[in-house]
Design a protein around this motif. Sequence first.
Motif, PDB file in Angstrom:
ATOM      1  N   PHE A  42       0.836  -1.204   0.000  1.00  0.00           N
ATOM      2  CA  PHE A  42       0.000   0.000   0.000  1.00  0.00           C
ATOM      3  C   PHE A  42       0.871   1.254   0.000  1.00  0.00           C
ATOM      4  O   PHE A  42       0.598   2.217  -0.734  1.00  0.00           O
ATOM      5  N   SER A  43       1.935   1.247   0.801  1.00  0.00           N
ATOM      6  CA  SER A  43       2.856   2.385   0.833  1.00  0.00           C
ATOM      7  C   SER A  43       3.506   2.594  -0.535  1.00  0.00           C
ATOM      8  O   SER A  43       3.648   3.735  -0.999  1.00  0.00           O
ATOM      9  N   ASN A  44       3.892   1.515  -1.181  1.00  0.00           N
ATOM     10  CA  ASN A  44       4.487   1.611  -2.517  1.00  0.00           C
ATOM     11  C   ASN A  44       3.495   2.183  -3.527  1.00  0.00           C
ATOM     12  O   ASN A  44       3.865   2.971  -4.405  1.00  0.00           O
ATOM     13  N   MET A  45       2.231   1.792  -3.391  1.00  0.00           N
ATOM     14  CA  MET A  45       1.210   2.313  -4.288  1.00  0.00           C
ATOM     15  C   MET A  45       1.016   3.814  -4.099  1.00  0.00           C
ATOM     16  O   MET A  45       0.897   4.578  -5.069  1.00  0.00           O
ATOM     17  N   LEU A  46       1.004   4.263  -2.841  1.00  0.00           N
ATOM     18  CA  LEU A  46       0.873   5.691  -2.571  1.00  0.00           C
ATOM     19  C   LEU A  46       2.056   6.473  -3.145  1.00  0.00           C
ATOM     20  O   LEU A  46       1.882   7.565  -3.702  1.00  0.00           O
ATOM     21  N   ASN A  47       3.250   5.925  -3.014  1.00  0.00           N
ATOM     22  CA  ASN A  47       4.435   6.588  -3.576  1.00  0.00           C
ATOM     23  C   ASN A  47       4.338   6.686  -5.092  1.00  0.00           C
ATOM     24  O   ASN A  47       4.739   7.695  -5.688  1.00  0.00           O
ATOM     25  N   MET A  48       3.806   5.651  -5.709  1.00  0.00           N
ATOM     26  CA  MET A  48       3.635   5.663  -7.161  1.00  0.00           C
ATOM     27  C   MET A  48       2.645   6.755  -7.571  1.00  0.00           C
ATOM     28  O   MET A  48       2.839   7.432  -8.585  1.00  0.00           O
ATOM     29  N   CYS A  49       1.587   6.920  -6.766  1.00  0.00           N
ATOM     30  CA  CYS A  49       0.573   7.932  -7.081  1.00  0.00           C
ATOM     31  C   CYS A  49       1.134   9.353  -6.971  1.00  0.00           C
ATOM     32  O   CYS A  49       0.628  10.270  -7.630  1.00  0.00           O
ATOM     33  N   GLU A  50       2.154   9.553  -6.133  1.00  0.00           N
ATOM     34  CA  GLU A  50       2.768  10.868  -6.016  1.00  0.00           C
ATOM     35  C   GLU A  50       3.554  11.218  -7.274  1.00  0.00           C
ATOM     36  O   GLU A  50       3.675  12.383  -7.638  1.00  0.00           O
ATOM     37  N   ILE A  51       4.062  10.195  -7.923  1.00  0.00           N
ATOM     38  CA  ILE A  51       4.831  10.418  -9.157  1.00  0.00           C
ATOM     39  C   ILE A  51       3.899  10.533 -10.359  1.00  0.00           C
ATOM     40  O   ILE A  51       4.063  11.401 -11.216  1.00  0.00           O
ATOM     41  N   GLN A  52       2.914   9.636 -10.401  1.00  0.00           N
ATOM     42  CA  GLN A  52       1.971   9.618 -11.514  1.00  0.00           C
ATOM     43  C   GLN A  52       0.586   9.266 -10.991  1.00  0.00           C
ATOM     44  O   GLN A  52       0.373   8.155 -10.513  1.00  0.00           O
ATOM     45  N   PRO A  53      -0.369  10.219 -11.037  1.00  0.00           N
ATOM     46  CA  PRO A  53      -1.719   9.922 -10.544  1.00  0.00           C
ATOM     47  C   PRO A  53      -2.317   8.706 -11.244  1.00  0.00           C
ATOM     48  O   PRO A  53      -2.157   8.522 -12.448  1.00  0.00           O
ATOM     49  N   LEU A  54      -2.997   7.876 -10.457  1.00  0.00           N
ATOM     50  CA  LEU A  54      -3.612   6.666 -10.982  1.00  0.00           C
ATOM     51  C   LEU A  54      -5.108   6.687 -10.707  1.00  0.00           C
ATOM     52  O   LEU A  54      -5.555   7.234  -9.695  1.00  0.00           O
ATOM     53  N   GLN A  59      -5.160   1.900  -9.097  1.00  0.00           N
ATOM     54  CA  GLN A  59      -4.629   1.781  -7.740  1.00  0.00           C
ATOM     55  C   GLN A  59      -4.939   0.402  -7.159  1.00  0.00           C
ATOM     56  O   GLN A  59      -4.096  -0.228  -6.522  1.00  0.00           O
ATOM     57  N   SER A  60      -6.177  -0.048  -7.383  1.00  0.00           N
ATOM     58  CA  SER A  60      -6.597  -1.347  -6.872  1.00  0.00           C
ATOM     59  C   SER A  60      -5.765  -2.472  -7.475  1.00  0.00           C
ATOM     60  O   SER A  60      -5.330  -3.392  -6.767  1.00  0.00           O
ATOM     61  N   ASP A  61      -5.522  -2.401  -8.787  1.00  0.00           N
ATOM     62  CA  ASP A  61      -4.728  -3.431  -9.463  1.00  0.00           C
ATOM     63  C   ASP A  61      -3.280  -3.426  -8.978  1.00  0.00           C
ATOM     64  O   ASP A  61      -2.689  -4.490  -8.736  1.00  0.00           O
ATOM     65  N   VAL A  62      -2.707  -2.229  -8.844  1.00  0.00           N
ATOM     66  CA  VAL A  62      -1.318  -2.100  -8.392  1.00  0.00           C
ATOM     67  C   VAL A  62      -1.182  -2.638  -6.970  1.00  0.00           C
ATOM     68  O   VAL A  62      -0.230  -3.367  -6.656  1.00  0.00           O
ATOM     69  N   LEU A  63      -2.133  -2.297  -6.107  1.00  0.00           N
ATOM     70  CA  LEU A  63      -2.080  -2.763  -4.722  1.00  0.00           C
ATOM     71  C   LEU A  63      -2.224  -4.275  -4.644  1.00  0.00           C
ATOM     72  O   LEU A  63      -1.474  -4.938  -3.921  1.00  0.00           O
ATOM     73  N   HIS A  64      -3.172  -4.829  -5.387  1.00  0.00           N
ATOM     74  CA  HIS A  64      -3.419  -6.266  -5.327  1.00  0.00           C
ATOM     75  C   HIS A  64      -2.192  -7.060  -5.790  1.00  0.00           C
ATOM     76  O   HIS A  64      -1.741  -7.982  -5.099  1.00  0.00           O
ATOM     77  N   ASP A  65      -1.658  -6.686  -6.943  1.00  0.00           N
ATOM     78  CA  ASP A  65      -0.484  -7.396  -7.456  1.00  0.00           C
ATOM     79  C   ASP A  65       0.734  -7.155  -6.571  1.00  0.00           C
ATOM     80  O   ASP A  65       1.548  -8.059  -6.347  1.00  0.00           O
ATOM     81  N   GLY A  66       0.859  -5.918  -6.065  1.00  0.00           N
ATOM     82  CA  GLY A  66       1.987  -5.598  -5.204  1.00  0.00           C
ATOM     83  C   GLY A  66       1.940  -6.343  -3.891  1.00  0.00           C
ATOM     84  O   GLY A  66       2.972  -6.786  -3.376  1.00  0.00           O
ATOM     85  N   ALA A  67       0.731  -6.509  -3.330  1.00  0.00           N
ATOM     86  CA  ALA A  67       0.596  -7.236  -2.072  1.00  0.00           C
ATOM     87  C   ALA A  67       0.998  -8.694  -2.238  1.00  0.00           C
ATOM     88  O   ALA A  67       1.704  -9.260  -1.398  1.00  0.00           O
ATOM     89  N   PHE A  68       0.558  -9.307  -3.340  1.00  0.00           N
ATOM     90  CA  PHE A  68       0.920 -10.706  -3.580  1.00  0.00           C
ATOM     91  C   PHE A  68       2.433 -10.827  -3.758  1.00  0.00           C
ATOM     92  O   PHE A  68       3.058 -11.747  -3.215  1.00  0.00           O
TER      93      PHE A  68
END
Length: 203
Positions: A42-54, A59-68
């Motif tokens: 989740f933290s990684n997803m938020l950092n990504m959103c600061e660079i490029q809005p999603l 966001q849901s897809d990035v979080l789900h795949d990132g969590a796994f």
Amino acid sequence: MIHFQNSLFPDNKGTFDPEVFVREHINEHVAEWITSSIKSAFSNMLNMCEIQPLTLRAQSDVLHDGAFAQIMQNASLLPGDIKPMFYSDISGNKKQYFEFNGYFYVLRKSGVISNGTRIDKAIQNQELDKHVITIEYTISPLRDSISSISFKYIKGDGTELDYILPTSSSEISSITLPDNSNTDSSTETYTPRFKKSNHKKAL
């Protein structure tokens, strides 16, 4: 690559016992592994959103795949010789899951509706060779944190286990499995929270 498939004899795995599952398969190592992995994603997803809005969908897809991915990566930190087996598909066309201590585990964001595929129905009805535990995570209303993580055992229209994992370091480190022989009330424990319900839980 092995993927989920319906079992010809789904009942051969025996009856699921929520209390046995909690007692034998949840401890501070497992709690830290799962919670820290999902929170890191989740933290990684938020950092990504600061660079490029999603978009919220992205966001849901990035979080789900990132969590796994984080759960898979952090599994190397678990103690003992028995390690989880992970099954993933880079194309995104197959269900991501892992096998650990005789159970299948899948990830799900709270509130997401199932696509109603054959395998989704098989998971919901527990029609596989092993019991399936759903790791469900909830995002806070302000979308600034993971507000809860739980282990769920869903079968048909009911939820037989809804075990809420501790999410802070102090809670995780104080997990103690129930021991009827321990009468020392001064021992700090984390009381397992799990419930049964009969309302429908969509995968």
